[in-house]
Enzyme design. Structure first.
Site, short mmCIF file in Angstrom:
data_model
loop_
_atom_site.label_atom_id
_atom_site.label_comp_id
_atom_site.label_asym_id
_atom_site.label_seq_id
_atom_site.Cartn_x
_atom_site.Cartn_y
_atom_site.Cartn_z
N CYS A 77 0.88 -1.18 0.00
CA CYS A 77 0.00 0.00 0.00
C CYS A 77 0.91 1.22 0.00
O CYS A 77 1.05 1.91 1.01
CB CYS A 77 -0.92 -0.02 1.22
SG CYS A 77 -1.86 -1.57 1.42
N ALA A 78 1.53 1.50 -1.12
CA ALA A 78 2.75 2.31 -1.15
C ALA A 78 2.54 3.81 -1.21
O ALA A 78 3.34 4.56 -0.64
CB ALA A 78 3.61 1.87 -2.33
N ALA A 79 1.54 4.29 -1.94
CA ALA A 79 1.39 5.74 -2.11
C ALA A 79 1.12 6.42 -0.77
O ALA A 79 0.48 5.82 0.09
CB ALA A 79 0.26 6.02 -3.10
N PRO A 80 1.66 7.62 -0.58
CA PRO A 80 2.33 8.50 -1.56
C PRO A 80 3.82 8.21 -1.77
O PRO A 80 4.47 8.88 -2.56
CB PRO A 80 2.15 9.89 -0.94
CG PRO A 80 2.11 9.64 0.52
CD PRO A 80 1.41 8.32 0.70
N GLY A 81 4.39 7.24 -1.05
CA GLY A 81 5.75 6.81 -1.38
C GLY A 81 6.84 7.12 -0.38
O GLY A 81 8.01 6.87 -0.66
N GLY A 82 6.49 7.66 0.78
CA GLY A 82 7.51 7.97 1.77
C GLY A 82 8.27 6.74 2.23
O GLY A 82 9.51 6.73 2.24
N ASP A 128 -4.86 -3.57 -7.19
CA ASP A 128 -5.44 -3.93 -5.91
C ASP A 128 -4.55 -4.99 -5.27
O ASP A 128 -4.38 -6.08 -5.83
CB ASP A 128 -6.86 -4.47 -6.12
CG ASP A 128 -7.58 -4.74 -4.80
OD1 ASP A 128 -6.91 -4.99 -3.78
OD2 ASP A 128 -8.82 -4.75 -4.81
N ASP A 144 1.71 -1.91 5.00
CA ASP A 144 1.35 -0.68 5.71
C ASP A 144 -0.11 -0.39 5.37
O ASP A 144 -0.40 0.30 4.40
CB ASP A 144 2.28 0.46 5.29
CG ASP A 144 2.00 1.73 6.06
OD1 ASP A 144 1.91 1.67 7.30
OD2 ASP A 144 1.86 2.79 5.43
N CYS A 197 -0.77 3.56 11.18
CA CYS A 197 -0.52 4.85 11.84
C CYS A 197 -1.65 5.13 12.83
O CYS A 197 -2.24 6.21 12.86
CB CYS A 197 -0.38 5.99 10.81
SG CYS A 197 -1.82 6.21 9.74
#
Length: 261
Positions: A77-82, A128, A144, A197
């Site tokens: 679940c990568a975006a926004p990429g931090g 997905d 994440d 988070c």
């Protein structure tokens, strides 16, 4: 600091040269907490990829993942990429990092971040994660997951008026499904890190304990080699708390696949 372009001391000197007030990260030495972020994204050094902007808590799960140069890594679940960029940093921009997100617009944003930071090891895909399949399993999988975000109340206080217990119960089912999917994509001997988070146990320890009870092919691994002792819970997971650690509330668990089934 993007260590592919600049080391911590050089970045520190850069901040001092333009009189930006900062403190070093308490737990991660490549993080710098600025007193003021006004117009920071317009600063030429940001545009040139010398750093990215994220809370220190986001780095904890990546440290727990412990990606090594040359590995094959999945960020589900990568975006926004931090976190994706931090993985690439720790891997010296080698190996392969597959970064997934469900929405093309978010993947476009992630690609722009990777381009800005001159990261070439990331392969971004709009997909997905629950439907993603591959013939080649991964050494590391970062899960994440989407969550209530209640660990970020200091930045987004309105969240508390928008979340109900039913919302948390719904998202915890999705979180569990994503963790189960991650378990099918990692090699035997590989590592899955589950992270959120939020500080809510329904989204954190309850999800992980349920997974471990239903998946004897996995075991929880100690986070002690990777993070400071005061971030580790009695159960052996990582939990940052805003009032205690002066960062967002975040949770992560390091899980090792010890057998095929």
């Amino acid at each position: 600091a993007n260590k592919l372009k600049i080391n911590e001391l050089e970045f520190q000197s850069l901040l001092e040269s333009v009189k930006l007030k900062y403190i070093r990260g308490k737990y991660l030495n490549d993080f710098f907490k600025l007193q003021n972020l006004t117009n920071i994204a317009n600063w030429q050094y940001f545009l040139d990829g010398y750093f990215t902007i994220q809370d220190e808590s986001t780095g904890l799960s990546v440290r727990l993942l412990d990606p090594k140069p040359g590995m094959r890594v999945l960020d589900m679940c990568a975006a926004p990429g931090g976190k994706t960029s931090y993985i690439a940093d720790l891997m010296n921009n080698t190996g392969e990092i597959v970064a997934l997100d469900k929405f093309e617009v978010r993947i476009d944003s992630l690609r722009k971040t990777m381009e800005r930071m001159q990261i070439t090891a990331v392969k971004a895909e709009a997909a997905d994660s629950l439907e993603y399949n591959t013939d080649q399993l991964f050494d590391r999988v970062l899960t994440d997951v989407p969550c209530s975000g209640l660990g970020t109340l200091s930045k987004k206080p309105d969240i508390k008026w928008k979340k109900e217990l039913l919302d948390i119960r719904k998202v915890s089912e999705l979180q569990y499904k994503l963790l189960e999917k991650a378990s099918k994509l990692v090699k035997t001997g590989g590592v899955v890190v589950y992270s959120t988070c939020t500080t809510e146990p329904e989204e954190n320890i309850h999800v992980v304990e349920r997974f471990l009870s239903e998946h004897p092919e996995f075991k929880a691994d100690s986070p002690a080699p990777f993070v400071a002792a005061d971030l580790i819970t009695p159960e052996g997971f990582v939990q940052s708390l805003p009032h205690k650690h002066k960062m967002d509330g975040a949770f992560s668990a390091r899980l090792i696949k010890i057998s095929d089934s």
